[in-house]
Structure formats: C-alpha cells, structure tokens
Design a protein around this motif. Structure first.
Motif, PDB file in Angstrom:
ATOM      1  N   THR A 204       0.847  -1.189   0.000  1.00 29.75           N
ATOM      2  CA  THR A 204       0.000   0.000   0.000  1.00 29.75           C
ATOM      3  C   THR A 204       0.885   1.242   0.000  1.00 29.75           C
ATOM      4  N   VAL A 205       0.452   2.264  -0.713  1.00 29.35           N
ATOM      5  CA  VAL A 205       1.102   3.577  -0.655  1.00 29.35           C
ATOM      6  C   VAL A 205       0.145   4.535   0.029  1.00 29.35           C
ATOM      7  N   ALA A 206       0.634   5.281   1.000  1.00 22.75           N
ATOM      8  CA  ALA A 206      -0.214   6.231   1.725  1.00 22.75           C
ATOM      9  C   ALA A 206       0.566   7.523   1.972  1.00 22.75           C
ATOM     10  N   THR A 207      -0.040   8.651   1.607  1.00 17.10           N
ATOM     11  CA  THR A 207       0.555   9.958   1.879  1.00 17.10           C
ATOM     12  C   THR A 207      -0.347  10.720   2.833  1.00 17.10           C
ATOM     13  N   ASP A 208       0.200  11.728   3.475  1.00 16.01           N
ATOM     14  CA  ASP A 208      -0.547  12.505   4.464  1.00 16.01           C
ATOM     15  C   ASP A 208      -1.523  13.446   3.762  1.00 16.01           C
ATOM     16  N   ALA A 209      -2.808  13.282   4.029  1.00 16.66           N
ATOM     17  CA  ALA A 209      -3.832  14.145   3.440  1.00 16.66           C
ATOM     18  C   ALA A 209      -4.294  15.231   4.409  1.00 16.66           C
ATOM     19  N   ARG A 210      -3.647  15.293   5.574  1.00 16.15           N
ATOM     20  CA  ARG A 210      -4.050  16.222   6.638  1.00 16.15           C
ATOM     21  C   ARG A 210      -5.461  15.861   7.112  1.00 16.15           C
ATOM     22  N   ARG A 211      -6.012  16.662   7.996  1.00 15.62           N
ATOM     23  CA  ARG A 211      -7.344  16.393   8.565  1.00 15.62           C
ATOM     24  C   ARG A 211      -7.463  14.973   9.125  1.00 15.62           C
ATOM     25  N   LYS A 212      -6.330  14.402   9.566  1.00 14.03           N
ATOM     26  CA  LYS A 212      -6.287  13.035  10.103  1.00 14.03           C
ATOM     27  C   LYS A 212      -6.733  12.001   9.067  1.00 14.03           C
ATOM     28  N   GLU A 213      -6.399  12.271   7.795  1.00 13.44           N
ATOM     29  CA  GLU A 213      -6.721  11.360   6.694  1.00 13.44           C
ATOM     30  C   GLU A 213      -5.464  11.051   5.889  1.00 13.44           C
ATOM     31  N   VAL A 214      -5.575  10.040   5.026  1.00 16.19           N
ATOM     32  CA  VAL A 214      -4.479   9.705   4.111  1.00 16.19           C
ATOM     33  C   VAL A 214      -5.029   9.556   2.694  1.00 16.19           C
TER      34      VAL A 214
ATOM     35  N   ALA B 200      -7.785   6.937  -3.203  1.00 16.50           N
ATOM     36  CA  ALA B 200      -8.876   7.353  -2.322  1.00 16.50           C
ATOM     37  C   ALA B 200      -8.323   8.183  -1.175  1.00 16.50           C
ATOM     38  N   VAL B 201      -9.226   8.861  -0.472  1.00 18.92           N
ATOM     39  CA  VAL B 201      -8.855   9.587   0.740  1.00 18.92           C
ATOM     40  C   VAL B 201      -9.767   9.103   1.863  1.00 18.92           C
ATOM     41  N   ASP B 202      -9.168   8.666   2.968  1.00 22.85           N
ATOM     42  CA  ASP B 202      -9.940   8.100   4.071  1.00 22.85           C
ATOM     43  C   ASP B 202      -9.203   8.324   5.388  1.00 22.85           C
ATOM     44  N   ARG B 203      -9.943   8.162   6.472  1.00 19.80           N
ATOM     45  CA  ARG B 203      -9.316   8.092   7.786  1.00 19.80           C
ATOM     46  C   ARG B 203      -8.639   6.728   7.913  1.00 19.80           C
ATOM     47  N   PRO B 204      -7.438   6.689   8.438  1.00 16.31           N
ATOM     48  CA  PRO B 204      -6.726   5.417   8.524  1.00 16.31           C
ATOM     49  C   PRO B 204      -7.516   4.315   9.220  1.00 16.31           C
ATOM     50  N   ALA B 205      -8.212   4.651  10.297  1.00 11.71           N
ATOM     51  CA  ALA B 205      -8.959   3.624  11.032  1.00 11.71           C
ATOM     52  C   ALA B 205     -10.036   2.974  10.173  1.00 11.71           C
ATOM     53  N   ASP B 206     -10.550   3.721   9.191  1.00 15.79           N
ATOM     54  CA  ASP B 206     -11.633   3.200   8.352  1.00 15.79           C
ATOM     55  C   ASP B 206     -11.134   2.200   7.311  1.00 15.79           C
ATOM     56  N   ILE B 207      -9.834   2.161   7.064  1.00 13.56           N
ATOM     57  CA  ILE B 207      -9.303   1.244   6.049  1.00 13.56           C
ATOM     58  C   ILE B 207      -8.372   0.206   6.664  1.00 13.56           C
ATOM     59  N   ALA B 208      -8.361   0.132   7.986  1.00 20.03           N
ATOM     60  CA  ALA B 208      -7.414  -0.753   8.675  1.00 20.03           C
ATOM     61  C   ALA B 208      -7.510  -2.194   8.199  1.00 20.03           C
ATOM     62  N   GLU B 209      -8.728  -2.699   8.052  1.00 17.88           N
ATOM     63  CA  GLU B 209      -8.888  -4.093   7.625  1.00 17.88           C
ATOM     64  C   GLU B 209      -8.433  -4.290   6.187  1.00 17.88           C
ATOM     65  N   ARG B 210      -8.600  -3.275   5.353  1.00 16.23           N
ATOM     66  CA  ARG B 210      -8.275  -3.408   3.938  1.00 16.23           C
ATOM     67  C   ARG B 210      -6.767  -3.387   3.683  1.00 16.23           C
ATOM     68  N   VAL B 211      -6.004  -2.752   4.584  1.00 14.51           N
ATOM     69  CA  VAL B 211      -4.556  -2.668   4.375  1.00 14.51           C
ATOM     70  C   VAL B 211      -3.785  -3.595   5.309  1.00 14.51           C
ATOM     71  N   ALA B 212      -4.498  -4.316   6.144  1.00 14.31           N
ATOM     72  CA  ALA B 212      -3.831  -5.199   7.106  1.00 14.31           C
ATOM     73  C   ALA B 212      -3.085  -6.325   6.388  1.00 14.31           C
ATOM     74  N   GLY B 213      -1.935  -6.667   6.917  1.00 17.39           N
ATOM     75  CA  GLY B 213      -1.200  -7.817   6.410  1.00 17.39           C
ATOM     76  C   GLY B 213      -0.304  -7.543   5.227  1.00 17.39           C
ATOM     77  N   THR B 214      -0.229  -6.288   4.762  1.00 17.86           N
ATOM     78  CA  THR B 214       0.652  -5.961   3.645  1.00 17.86           C
ATOM     79  C   THR B 214       1.550  -4.797   4.035  1.00 17.86           C
ATOM     80  N   PRO B 215       2.750  -4.722   3.472  1.00 15.50           N
ATOM     81  CA  PRO B 215       3.633  -3.586   3.753  1.00 15.50           C
ATOM     82  C   PRO B 215       3.025  -2.287   3.240  1.00 15.50           C
ATOM     83  N   ALA B 216       3.495  -1.174   3.782  1.00 17.10           N
ATOM     84  CA  ALA B 216       3.031   0.133   3.347  1.00 17.10           C
ATOM     85  C   ALA B 216       4.211   1.093   3.282  1.00 17.10           C
ATOM     86  N   VAL B 217       4.129   2.046   2.350  1.00 15.82           N
ATOM     87  CA  VAL B 217       5.183   3.047   2.207  1.00 15.82           C
ATOM     88  C   VAL B 217       4.549   4.428   2.108  1.00 15.82           C
ATOM     89  N   GLY B 218       5.365   5.451   2.367  1.00 15.14           N
ATOM     90  CA  GLY B 218       4.887   6.816   2.271  1.00 15.14           C
ATOM     91  C   GLY B 218       4.726   7.477   3.624  1.00 15.14           C
TER      92      GLY B 218
END
Length: 228
Positions: free
Chosen positions: A113-123, A139-157
């Motif tokens: 997963t790639v995630a950058t800081d979107a401010r407002r406590k979102e990525v 997409a832009v979302d709060r991290p907690a809302d996508i936790a299950e979707r990104v679980a188990g894979t590396p992330a960068v950014g």
C-alpha cells in the motif's frame, strides 16, 4: 528523449530530468508551505546540473495527485505553462504511482500500500499488486476506516509512517515523499512501451486528483461594504 518531471502533490517539491534511460539531475526539498517559492529555482538547478535547457525537453511529466489543492496546483500550472512554451506534450502521472515505482526501485516487490498525508487526520492511499500495477482508484480516508483493507501488507509513504497503528509493516529504506526521478522513470517506461492510454492523455489538460473540496471557500453570506 528528455523528460522534465515535477511534482508538488506532497510536502516534497521535486524536479528531475530523465533521458529515457537514467536520471540526469534531480532535486527535492520537503517544505509543505513553499511549493510556489521553491519550484522554479529547483527547475533552474536541474537544468544547470544536467547542462541543458528547457528548449531541449521532449516531454513534461507532472504528478497529478492526489494532494492538497494549493500545493498540487502549483505543479500542474507550471507543467502546463512549460508545455505551452515548448510545445512538448504534458503527461500526468498519479503521484501515488510514482511513490510505488520508487518503492520498487528500493526493493519492494508487492503487494503493498502507498499512503501519503492528506491532513485532517486522513491519508491519500492506494493498493498495488506490484510497483507498476495499482488496484483501483486512489482514495482519501481516515486510517482507522481502512485498517482491515490494508492489514497484512507492507506500506510506504509519509501517511504510513504517520499512522503506524494502522500501517503496521513499514519496511526500512522505503521512500517517504515523492521522487521526480521515479516519476520520470515510470513515464519513460510507459512511453517506451507505447502505452496507448498514457500517450492519449498527452492531448488533454492534466486532470488533478483533488479527491475532496479545497479548504478555502467563498463565504455563503457576507456583508456588502462597497456602494451599490
């Protein structure tokens, strides 16, 4: 081939020149509040280092976001102006794709997963099966809302580093911010492969990926102080 690549979608103001095989010169500086001030000096610097000039450019590559409205438009407007002056085609590349490509150059194979800081406590985020293949749209979302979707894979950014409680596996040595060199290398690959969708996009204005409305808004109700 001589590609001028630039991106202002993240806090990094980054510019590079690429000859289709390698990066000739690159400059990046992380400063989220000075995109407009830093971009043109960065462009001048890479041209000096490469010993060439704007008239030699055969294509312009610009990160189209997602990113904050104010910073992102600095790069987009500058790229459009260079295209108008030189007649060179302007190619838009998703900024997250550039980060994914940079991660691949750093040794990450995927999926990730790639995630950058979107401010407002979102990525701003997207998933990739490998450094060149994105799954779906950014997409832009709060991290907690996508936790299950990104679980188990590396992330960068930078977004992944900021929210380590959600992005639990962040490999060391991976890129935090955008690299214009990686963005240019990805574009060069697409050009060499004759990517039809990529080539077709050069005939149209680059579409920014804002994903949400800008912070600045025209007031709905305001007091008129000028004479009627």
């Amino acid at each position: 081939m001589l590609l001028l690549a630039l991106d202002t979608a993240t806090p990094a103001v980054t510019v590079a020149l690429h000859d289709g095989e390698r990066v000739l010169a690159e400059f990046s500086r992380v400063d989220a509040r000075r995109h407009g001030e830093l971009l043109m000096p960065a462009v001048d610097r890479v041209f000096r280092e490469a010993g060439t000039e704007l008239s030699a450019v055969t294509g312009i590559v610009v990160g189209q976001g997602p990113g904050p409205y104010t910073g992102l438009r600095v790069g987009l407007v500058t790229a459009a102006a260079f295209g108008a002056v030189t007649g060179a085609p302007v190619y838009g590349v998703c900024s997250l794709d550039g980060l994914a490509h940079a991660a691949g150059r750093a040794g990450l194979a995927g999926p990730f997963t790639v995630a950058t800081d979107a401010r407002r406590k979102e990525v701003y985020w997207a998933r990739y099966t490998d450094p060149r293949t994105r799954v779906g749209e950014p997409a832009v979302d709060r991290p907690a809302d996508i936790a299950e979707r990104v679980a188990g894979t590396p992330a960068v950014g930078a977004g992944a580093l900021l929210y380590r409680d959600v992005f639990r596996e962040v490999p060391e040595g991976m890129p935090e911010h955008q690299s214009a060199g990686a963005l240019a290398a990805l574009a060069a690959e697409k050009l060499a492969a004759g990517d039809e969708a990529f080539l077709a996009g050069a005939g149209e204005p680059v579409r920014p990926l804002y994903l949400r409305r800008p912070d600045a808004q025209v007031p709905a109700h305001y007091k008129v102080v000028t004479p009627r």
